[in-house]
Design an enzyme around this catalytic site. Structure first.
Site, PDB file in Angstrom:
ATOM      1  N   ASP A  68       0.374  -1.409  -0.029  1.00 19.17           N
ATOM      2  CA  ASP A  68      -0.446  -0.020   0.253  1.00 19.17           C
ATOM      3  C   ASP A  68       0.908   1.220   0.322  1.00 19.17           C
ATOM      4  O   ASP A  68       1.481   1.721   1.084  1.00 19.17           O
ATOM      5  CB  ASP A  68      -0.729   0.117   1.265  1.00 19.17           C
ATOM      6  CG  ASP A  68      -1.994   1.099   1.225  1.00 19.17           C
ATOM      7  OD1 ASP A  68      -1.633   2.066   0.500  1.00 19.17           O
ATOM      8  OD2 ASP A  68      -2.618   0.600   2.424  1.00 19.17           O
ATOM      9  N   VAL A  69       1.316   1.958  -1.482  1.00 17.35           N
ATOM     10  CA  VAL A  69       1.661   3.351  -1.261  1.00 17.35           C
ATOM     11  C   VAL A  69       1.732   3.968  -0.174  1.00 17.35           C
ATOM     12  O   VAL A  69       2.475   4.901   0.265  1.00 17.35           O
ATOM     13  CB  VAL A  69       1.278   3.360  -2.552  1.00 17.35           C
ATOM     14  CG1 VAL A  69       2.199   2.540  -3.913  1.00 17.35           C
ATOM     15  CG2 VAL A  69       0.418   4.674  -3.084  1.00 17.35           C
ATOM     16  N   ASN A  95       2.429   5.744 -10.135  1.00 15.72           N
ATOM     17  CA  ASN A  95       1.330   5.578 -10.778  1.00 15.72           C
ATOM     18  C   ASN A  95      -0.005   5.096 -10.040  1.00 15.72           C
ATOM     19  O   ASN A  95      -1.023   6.326 -10.074  1.00 15.72           O
ATOM     20  CB  ASN A  95       1.072   4.979 -11.824  1.00 15.72           C
ATOM     21  CG  ASN A  95       0.242   3.995 -12.466  1.00 15.72           C
ATOM     22  OD1 ASN A  95      -0.585   4.427 -13.322  1.00 15.72           O
ATOM     23  ND2 ASN A  95      -0.883   3.115 -12.400  1.00 15.72           N
ATOM     24  N   TYR A 168      -9.353  14.711  -5.562  1.00 15.63           N
ATOM     25  CA  TYR A 168      -8.762  14.470  -6.405  1.00 15.63           C
ATOM     26  C   TYR A 168      -7.825  15.661  -7.148  1.00 15.63           C
ATOM     27  O   TYR A 168      -6.552  15.367  -7.278  1.00 15.63           O
ATOM     28  CB  TYR A 168      -9.472  13.765  -7.524  1.00 15.63           C
ATOM     29  CG  TYR A 168      -8.864  12.837  -8.138  1.00 15.63           C
ATOM     30  CD1 TYR A 168      -8.452  11.463  -8.974  1.00 15.63           C
ATOM     31  CD2 TYR A 168      -8.805  13.749  -9.906  1.00 15.63           C
ATOM     32  CE1 TYR A 168      -7.704  10.555  -9.041  1.00 15.63           C
ATOM     33  CE2 TYR A 168      -8.385  12.763 -11.189  1.00 15.63           C
ATOM     34  CZ  TYR A 168      -7.572  11.788 -10.969  1.00 15.63           C
ATOM     35  OH  TYR A 168      -6.834  11.041 -11.971  1.00 15.63           O
ATOM     36  N   LYS A 172      -3.823  16.082  -7.208  1.00 16.05           N
ATOM     37  CA  LYS A 172      -3.572  16.088  -8.886  1.00 16.05           C
ATOM     38  C   LYS A 172      -2.175  17.244  -8.940  1.00 16.05           C
ATOM     39  O   LYS A 172      -1.110  17.453  -9.301  1.00 16.05           O
ATOM     40  CB  LYS A 172      -3.844  16.102  -9.578  1.00 16.05           C
ATOM     41  CG  LYS A 172      -4.808  14.417  -9.537  1.00 16.05           C
ATOM     42  CD  LYS A 172      -3.660  13.349  -9.874  1.00 16.05           C
ATOM     43  CE  LYS A 172      -4.524  11.949 -10.458  1.00 16.05           C
ATOM     44  NZ  LYS A 172      -3.157  11.149 -10.070  1.00 16.05           N
TER      45      LYS A 172
HETATM   46  P1  NAD Z   1      -6.731   1.900 -12.328  1.00 11.29           P
HETATM   47  O1  NAD Z   1      -8.203   2.309 -11.517  1.00 11.29           O
HETATM   48  O2  NAD Z   1      -6.977   0.927 -13.154  1.00 11.29           O
HETATM   49  O3  NAD Z   1      -5.352   2.059 -11.109  1.00 11.29           O
HETATM   50  C1  NAD Z   1      -4.883   2.791  -9.702  1.00 11.29           C
HETATM   51  C2  NAD Z   1      -4.569   1.550 -10.049  1.00 11.29           C
HETATM   52  O4  NAD Z   1      -4.104   2.034  -8.330  1.00 11.29           O
HETATM   53  C3  NAD Z   1      -4.532   0.183  -9.683  1.00 11.29           C
HETATM   54  O5  NAD Z   1      -4.422  -1.019  -9.744  1.00 11.29           O
HETATM   55  C4  NAD Z   1      -4.618   0.141  -8.110  1.00 11.29           C
HETATM   56  O6  NAD Z   1      -4.890  -1.018  -7.328  1.00 11.29           O
HETATM   57  C5  NAD Z   1      -4.037   1.014  -7.376  1.00 11.29           C
HETATM   58  N1  NAD Z   1      -3.920   1.695  -6.545  1.00 11.29           N
HETATM   59  C6  NAD Z   1      -4.904   1.950  -5.410  1.00 11.29           C
HETATM   60  N2  NAD Z   1      -4.439   2.515  -4.670  1.00 11.29           N
HETATM   61  C7  NAD Z   1      -3.569   1.947  -3.837  1.00 11.29           C
HETATM   62  C8  NAD Z   1      -2.492   1.808  -3.026  1.00 11.29           C
HETATM   63  N3  NAD Z   1      -3.178   2.510  -1.938  1.00 11.29           N
HETATM   64  N4  NAD Z   1      -1.453   1.105  -3.070  1.00 11.29           N
HETATM   65  C9  NAD Z   1      -1.163   0.606  -4.263  1.00 11.29           C
HETATM   66  N5  NAD Z   1      -1.404   1.033  -5.499  1.00 11.29           N
HETATM   67  C10 NAD Z   1      -2.793   1.127  -5.555  1.00 11.29           C
HETATM   68  O7  NAD Z   1      -7.045   3.441 -13.013  1.00 11.29           O
HETATM   69  P2  NAD Z   1      -5.614   4.380 -14.190  1.00 11.29           P
HETATM   70  O8  NAD Z   1      -6.779   5.053 -14.844  1.00 11.29           O
HETATM   71  O9  NAD Z   1      -5.097   3.110 -14.792  1.00 11.29           O
HETATM   72  O10 NAD Z   1      -5.572   5.110 -13.120  1.00 11.29           O
HETATM   73  C11 NAD Z   1      -4.304   5.877 -13.017  1.00 11.29           C
HETATM   74  C12 NAD Z   1      -2.909   6.818 -12.610  1.00 11.29           C
HETATM   75  O11 NAD Z   1      -3.464   7.373 -13.954  1.00 11.29           O
HETATM   76  C13 NAD Z   1      -4.137   7.422 -11.536  1.00 11.29           C
HETATM   77  O12 NAD Z   1      -3.000   7.938 -10.527  1.00 11.29           O
HETATM   78  C14 NAD Z   1      -5.109   7.736 -12.078  1.00 11.29           C
HETATM   79  O13 NAD Z   1      -5.025   9.529 -11.539  1.00 11.29           O
HETATM   80  C15 NAD Z   1      -4.050   8.439 -13.218  1.00 11.29           C
HETATM   81  N6  NAD Z   1      -4.854   8.840 -14.269  1.00 11.29           N
HETATM   82  C16 NAD Z   1      -6.147   8.121 -14.936  1.00 11.29           C
HETATM   83  C17 NAD Z   1      -7.168   8.827 -15.991  1.00 11.29           C
HETATM   84  C18 NAD Z   1      -7.880   8.031 -16.584  1.00 11.29           C
HETATM   85  O14 NAD Z   1      -8.536   8.664 -17.380  1.00 11.29           O
HETATM   86  N7  NAD Z   1      -7.708   6.839 -16.668  1.00 11.29           N
HETATM   87  C19 NAD Z   1      -7.486   9.891 -16.554  1.00 11.29           C
HETATM   88  C20 NAD Z   1      -5.606  10.966 -15.552  1.00 11.29           C
HETATM   89  C21 NAD Z   1      -4.906  10.171 -14.577  1.00 11.29           C
END
Ligand code: NAD
Length: 270
Positions: A68-69, A95, A168, A172
């Site tokens: 857990d980060v 990420n 959120y 960011k």
């Molecule tokens: P996702 O939900 O598939 O990925 C998020 C990952 O973070 C998951 O695998 C989850 O298990 C992990 N996670 C959550 N809490 C955690 C913790 N405490 N410790 C370790 N891992 C943890 O969604 P995604 O879209 O792939 O998101 C990845 C990143 O991209 C995020 O930071 C998100 O804010 C960012 N992002 C996504 C989008 C989009 O449109 N999908 C846009 C902008 C930014």
């Protein structure tokens, strides 16, 4: 400096939240570019092992580690595993992230704290461990021009306000100044720190925004380039930021968003 074909040959990379979505695509892209991977996950061990298997089947090296980060002890032990498995680290991709959406007047302190603790404090904890390791090891001849690279996965919501998502957007926005400050602080140690701010990418985090044709049509109104992003769009940007091709770049944010940050509402006047 490494070859163009395998720009990360021999380098060691840790990607947080790499069992799904953007993190998975970044892990796969870094591995395809020659890096050895630590695939971090929180809950879904089977999915993390699937990513590890895919990397190994492609001829790469990978291990999956639960952490857990937002928990300091978890982060420290994950970096200890990284050291043991690969003897060091060259690339950190921060990420892991989540959303807990609510209108401000309804948002609980738990919802606020949860998002800040994963999206911002978690990124701080991992960046700190990576920087400690990069400073310890220094630049390695023939591997990379830099002693290490940190890449934050932020969001277009580091500059676009987002009603109903105050926790959120604040996390960011915080990443942007964390990234820039670390870039300034660490440049003399030859550590590069940059961010990728994705627009709308097709992943589990925003399924409701793309899974029906009506939702997708509404979303596309915000994207001048006319398509939703795919996780691989971000994977390719991460390879470039991790490689010596971007060696003179630090403290910068790459917006990979199909033009979402171009104020598309002003396309037809204003
Ligand atoms: P996702 O939900 O598939 O990925 C998020 C990952 O973070 C998951 O695998 C989850 O298990 C992990 N996670 C959550 N809490 C955690 C913790 N405490 N410790 C370790 N891992 C943890 O969604 P995604 O879209 O792939 O998101 C990845 C990143 O991209 C995020 O930071 C998100 O804010 C960012 N992002 C996504 C989008 C989009 O449109 N999908 C846009 C902008 C930014």
């Amino acid at each position: 400096m490494n070859s163009i074909a395998l720009p990360l040959a021999g380098q060691r990379a840790l990607v947080t939240g790499a069992s799904s979505g953007i993190g998975e695509a970044i892990a796969q892209a870094l591995a395809a570019a020659g890096a050895k991977l630590l695939v971090n996950y929180l809950h879904d061990e089977a999915e993390a092992q699937r990513v590890v298997r895919a990397i190994r089947e492609g001829g790469g090296e990978a291990v999956a580690v639960r952490a857990d980060v937002s928990v300091e002890a978890d982060v420290e032990s994950m970096f200890a595993v990284m050291q043991k498995a690969f003897g060091g680290i060259d690339v950190l991709v921060n990420n892991a992230g989540l959303q807990q959406d609510a209108a401000l007047v309804d948002m609980t302190l738990d919802e606020w704290n949860k998002v800040i603790s994963v999206n911002l404090t978690g990124h701080f904890l991992c960046a700190r461990e990576a920087a400690r390791a990069f400073v310890r090891q220094g630049p390695i001849d023939g591997l990379s021009c830099a002693a290490g690279k940190i890449i934050f996965v932020s969001s277009v919501h580091d500059i676009i306000p987002w009603a109903g998502h105050a926790n959120y957007a604040a996390s960011k926005g915080g990443i942007m100044m964390l990234m820039k400050t670390l870039a300034q602080e660490l440049a003399r140690s030859r550590i590069r720190v940059n961010a990728i701010s994705p627009g709308a990418i097709r992943t589990p985090i925003n399924r409701s925004a793309w899974e029906t044709p009506e939702a997708l049509a509404r979303l596309l109104e915000l994207i001048p380039y006319g398509r939703i992003g795919e996780p691989e769009d971000i994977g390719r940007a991460a390879v470039w930021l991790a490689s010596d091709a971007s060696d003179y770049m630090t403290g910068a944010t790459l917006y990979v968003d199909g033009g979402m940050t171009l104020y598309p509402g002003f396309e037809a006047g204003g």
